[in-house]
Design a protein around this motif. Structure first.
Motif, short mmCIF file in Angstrom:
data_model
loop_
_atom_site.label_atom_id
_atom_site.label_comp_id
_atom_site.label_asym_id
_atom_site.label_seq_id
_atom_site.Cartn_x
_atom_site.Cartn_y
_atom_site.Cartn_z
N THR A 11 31.55 30.08 -9.39
CA THR A 11 31.16 29.18 -8.31
C THR A 11 29.99 29.74 -7.53
O THR A 11 29.13 29.00 -7.07
N THR A 12 29.91 31.06 -7.39
CA THR A 12 28.75 31.62 -6.68
C THR A 12 27.51 31.55 -7.55
O THR A 12 26.41 31.35 -7.05
N ALA A 13 27.68 31.67 -8.87
CA ALA A 13 26.52 31.61 -9.75
C ALA A 13 26.03 30.18 -9.90
O ALA A 13 24.84 29.92 -9.93
N SER A 14 26.97 29.23 -10.01
CA SER A 14 26.54 27.85 -10.22
C SER A 14 26.58 27.04 -8.95
O SER A 14 26.21 25.88 -8.95
N GLY A 15 27.03 27.60 -7.84
CA GLY A 15 27.04 26.88 -6.57
C GLY A 15 28.29 26.03 -6.44
O GLY A 15 29.17 26.03 -7.28
N THR A 16 28.36 25.32 -5.33
CA THR A 16 29.50 24.45 -5.09
C THR A 16 29.18 23.06 -5.59
O THR A 16 28.02 22.66 -5.68
N ASP A 17 30.20 22.32 -5.92
CA ASP A 17 30.09 20.95 -6.42
C ASP A 17 29.25 20.86 -7.69
O ASP A 17 28.59 19.86 -7.95
N GLY A 18 29.22 21.93 -8.48
CA GLY A 18 28.49 21.90 -9.74
C GLY A 18 26.99 22.03 -9.59
O GLY A 18 26.25 21.75 -10.53
N SER A 20 23.42 24.18 -8.99
CA SER A 20 22.90 25.53 -9.22
C SER A 20 22.39 26.11 -7.91
O SER A 20 22.32 25.43 -6.89
N LYS A 21 21.99 27.37 -7.94
CA LYS A 21 21.46 28.02 -6.74
C LYS A 21 20.18 27.33 -6.29
O LYS A 21 19.94 27.15 -5.09
N GLU A 22 19.34 26.95 -7.26
CA GLU A 22 18.08 26.28 -6.92
C GLU A 22 18.34 24.93 -6.26
O GLU A 22 17.68 24.56 -5.29
N ALA A 23 19.34 24.20 -6.80
CA ALA A 23 19.67 22.90 -6.22
C ALA A 23 20.22 23.06 -4.81
O ALA A 23 19.90 22.27 -3.91
N LEU A 24 21.03 24.10 -4.60
CA LEU A 24 21.55 24.35 -3.25
C LEU A 24 20.43 24.72 -2.29
O LEU A 24 20.46 24.34 -1.11
N ALA A 25 19.42 25.44 -2.78
CA ALA A 25 18.27 25.78 -1.93
C ALA A 25 17.51 24.51 -1.54
O ALA A 25 17.10 24.34 -0.38
#
Length: 183
Positions: A11-18, A20-25
């Protein structure tokens, strides 16, 4: 217990709710700009733009470093490529400067309208735009008197014979050739 540790790292690598880190940024940048509601496709579109701009800058900086015969791309090459593409610069002037220029321009009066402005026509005696007739008033003219028209309505009386459907059908049929029309 090992399973929960693996899930936490996923979850930390792919972020929350599916995401990615880039999408969360990108999502956090949208929230910082005050945009709370947006279509999920906006995130992928912004990531595509980000990828295209970054790859273009890196390609140009790679060309600059090869031209300078450097082994690696340096920060100066990336900065020069970004300046050449105009990615990090904004050419929009300040609002105060635009208002000052507008006030200066509006202080200048408009030029006066010339006295010879408009349609150029020859003298009246050469123009054929004037009337070519003279109206004579007739003294013998007398207005007509208004007469009141009385109109009596015409009442249509109903027919004495009643028209039945069989009469209509017989009227539409053709007569036989041996019938005499004169009788």
């Amino acid at each position: 217990m090992a399973d929960t540790g693996e899930k936490d790292t996923e979850t930390t690598a792919s972020g929350t709710d599916g995401h990615s880190k880039e999408a969360l940024a990108v999502i956090s940048m949208l929230h910082e700009c005050g945009i709370q509601e947006f279509d999920p496709r906006v995130v992928s579109m912004l990531m595509d733009v980000q990828y295209a701009v970054t790859s273009k800058i890196l390609q140009m900086s790679s060309g600059l470093s090869r031209h300078a015969e450097k082994a690696q791309i340096e920060a100066e090459d990336v900065q020069t490529a970004a300046d050449m593409l105009g990615v990090l610069t904004t050419n929009a002037p300040d609002r105060e400067k635009i208002l000052q220029l507008a006030n200066d321009k509006n202080q200048q009066p408009l030029p006066q309208i010339r006295h010879n402005y408009g349609l150029k026509l020859p003298n009246d005696r050469f123009c054929q735009l004037q009337q070519n007739f003279v109206y004579k008033a007739d003294d013998s003219y007398q207005p007509m008197e208004m007469q009141q028209v009385t109109h009596q309505p015409h009442i249509i009386e109903p027919p004495t014979q009643v028209l039945r459907p069989e009469h209509v059908q017989n009227m539409l049929k053709r007569r036989a050739p041996d019938d005499d029309f004169d009788s």
